[in-house]
Write a protein that holds these residues in place. Structure first.
Motif, PDB file in Angstrom:
ATOM      1  N   LEU A   1     -23.247 -34.608 -16.036  1.00 16.51           N
ATOM      2  CA  LEU A   1     -23.452 -33.176 -15.864  1.00 16.51           C
ATOM      3  C   LEU A   1     -23.882 -32.979 -14.413  1.00 16.51           C
ATOM      4  O   LEU A   1     -24.908 -33.504 -13.989  1.00 16.51           O
ATOM      5  CB  LEU A   1     -24.541 -32.673 -16.818  1.00 16.51           C
ATOM      6  N   THR A   2     -23.061 -32.274 -13.633  1.00 12.63           N
ATOM      7  CA  THR A   2     -23.348 -32.019 -12.226  1.00 12.63           C
ATOM      8  C   THR A   2     -23.715 -30.556 -12.076  1.00 12.63           C
ATOM      9  O   THR A   2     -22.983 -29.676 -12.546  1.00 12.63           O
ATOM     10  CB  THR A   2     -22.120 -32.351 -11.350  1.00 12.63           C
ATOM     11  N   LEU A   3     -24.850 -30.294 -11.427  1.00 10.91           N
ATOM     12  CA  LEU A   3     -25.353 -28.928 -11.287  1.00 10.91           C
ATOM     13  C   LEU A   3     -25.587 -28.585  -9.826  1.00 10.91           C
ATOM     14  O   LEU A   3     -25.977 -29.448  -9.043  1.00 10.91           O
ATOM     15  CB  LEU A   3     -26.690 -28.788 -12.024  1.00 10.91           C
ATOM     16  N   SER A   4     -25.357 -27.340  -9.480  1.00 14.20           N
ATOM     17  CA  SER A   4     -25.692 -26.831  -8.150  1.00 14.20           C
ATOM     18  C   SER A   4     -26.713 -25.721  -8.317  1.00 14.20           C
ATOM     19  O   SER A   4     -26.530 -24.827  -9.150  1.00 14.20           O
ATOM     20  CB  SER A   4     -24.451 -26.274  -7.456  1.00 14.20           C
ATOM     21  N   VAL A   5     -27.781 -25.805  -7.522  1.00 16.43           N
ATOM     22  CA  VAL A   5     -28.839 -24.796  -7.566  1.00 16.43           C
ATOM     23  C   VAL A   5     -29.158 -24.353  -6.146  1.00 16.43           C
ATOM     24  O   VAL A   5     -28.742 -24.982  -5.176  1.00 16.43           O
ATOM     25  CB  VAL A   5     -30.112 -25.331  -8.266  1.00 16.43           C
ATOM     26  N   ARG A   6     -29.913 -23.306  -6.044  1.00 21.65           N
ATOM     27  CA  ARG A   6     -30.332 -22.825  -4.727  1.00 21.65           C
ATOM     28  C   ARG A   6     -31.250 -23.849  -4.064  1.00 21.65           C
ATOM     29  O   ARG A   6     -32.004 -24.556  -4.753  1.00 21.65           O
ATOM     30  CB  ARG A   6     -31.068 -21.502  -4.864  1.00 21.65           C
ATOM     31  N   PRO A   7     -31.233 -23.894  -2.739  1.00 24.76           N
ATOM     32  CA  PRO A   7     -32.124 -24.817  -2.023  1.00 24.76           C
ATOM     33  C   PRO A   7     -33.582 -24.600  -2.423  1.00 24.76           C
ATOM     34  O   PRO A   7     -34.035 -23.466  -2.573  1.00 24.76           O
ATOM     35  CB  PRO A   7     -31.906 -24.463  -0.549  1.00 24.76           C
ATOM     36  N   GLY A   8     -34.282 -25.694  -2.649  1.00 24.60           N
ATOM     37  CA  GLY A   8     -35.695 -25.645  -2.995  1.00 24.60           C
ATOM     38  C   GLY A   8     -35.977 -25.542  -4.482  1.00 24.60           C
ATOM     39  O   GLY A   8     -37.127 -25.636  -4.896  1.00 24.60           O
ATOM     40  N   GLU A   9     -34.940 -25.348  -5.308  1.00 28.60           N
ATOM     41  CA  GLU A   9     -35.153 -25.188  -6.750  1.00 28.60           C
ATOM     42  C   GLU A   9     -34.878 -26.459  -7.540  1.00 28.60           C
ATOM     43  O   GLU A   9     -35.115 -26.501  -8.744  1.00 28.60           O
ATOM     44  CB  GLU A   9     -34.287 -24.047  -7.293  1.00 28.60           C
ATOM     45  N   GLN A  10     -34.382 -27.485  -6.871  1.00 33.89           N
ATOM     46  CA  GLN A  10     -33.994 -28.696  -7.603  1.00 33.89           C
ATOM     47  C   GLN A  10     -35.181 -29.394  -8.268  1.00 33.89           C
ATOM     48  O   GLN A  10     -35.021 -29.995  -9.326  1.00 33.89           O
ATOM     49  CB  GLN A  10     -33.208 -29.664  -6.710  1.00 33.89           C
ATOM     50  N   GLY A  11     -36.358 -29.325  -7.708  1.00 33.33           N
ATOM     51  CA  GLY A  11     -37.524 -29.989  -8.285  1.00 33.33           C
ATOM     52  C   GLY A  11     -37.877 -29.462  -9.668  1.00 33.33           C
ATOM     53  O   GLY A  11     -38.149 -30.230 -10.594  1.00 33.33           O
TER      54      GLY A  11
END
Length: 70
Positions: free
Chosen positions: A45-55
């Motif tokens: 499962l590959t996800l893209s999120v806004r910068p800074g939200e990955q944590g």
């Protein structure tokens, strides 16, 4: 039961767990890509999120039992 029966149930359960993690994290998910192994046994499962939200998303997915790769 067919070979795809248990794998289908597992995939649906894992997808539900991922959805719960998405909701719990509060992260804005920009893109989702899913690839599953034939006959069960895992997938990616590959996800893209806004910068800074990955944590926040990483923490929520790990809390649901997912293995997170960099």
């Amino acid at each position: 039961m067919s070979k795809t029966g248990p794998a289908g149930l597992t995939a649906a359960f894992d997808l539900a767990k991922a959805g719960h993690a998405f909701e719990a994290s509060g992260v804005d998910i920009r893109d989702i890509q899913m690839r599953h192994a034939p006959y069960g046994g895992g997938g990616v499962l590959t996800l893209s999120v806004r910068p800074g939200e990955q944590g926040a998303l990483r923490h929520a997915l790990e809390a649901e039992g997912f293995l997170i790769l960099p």
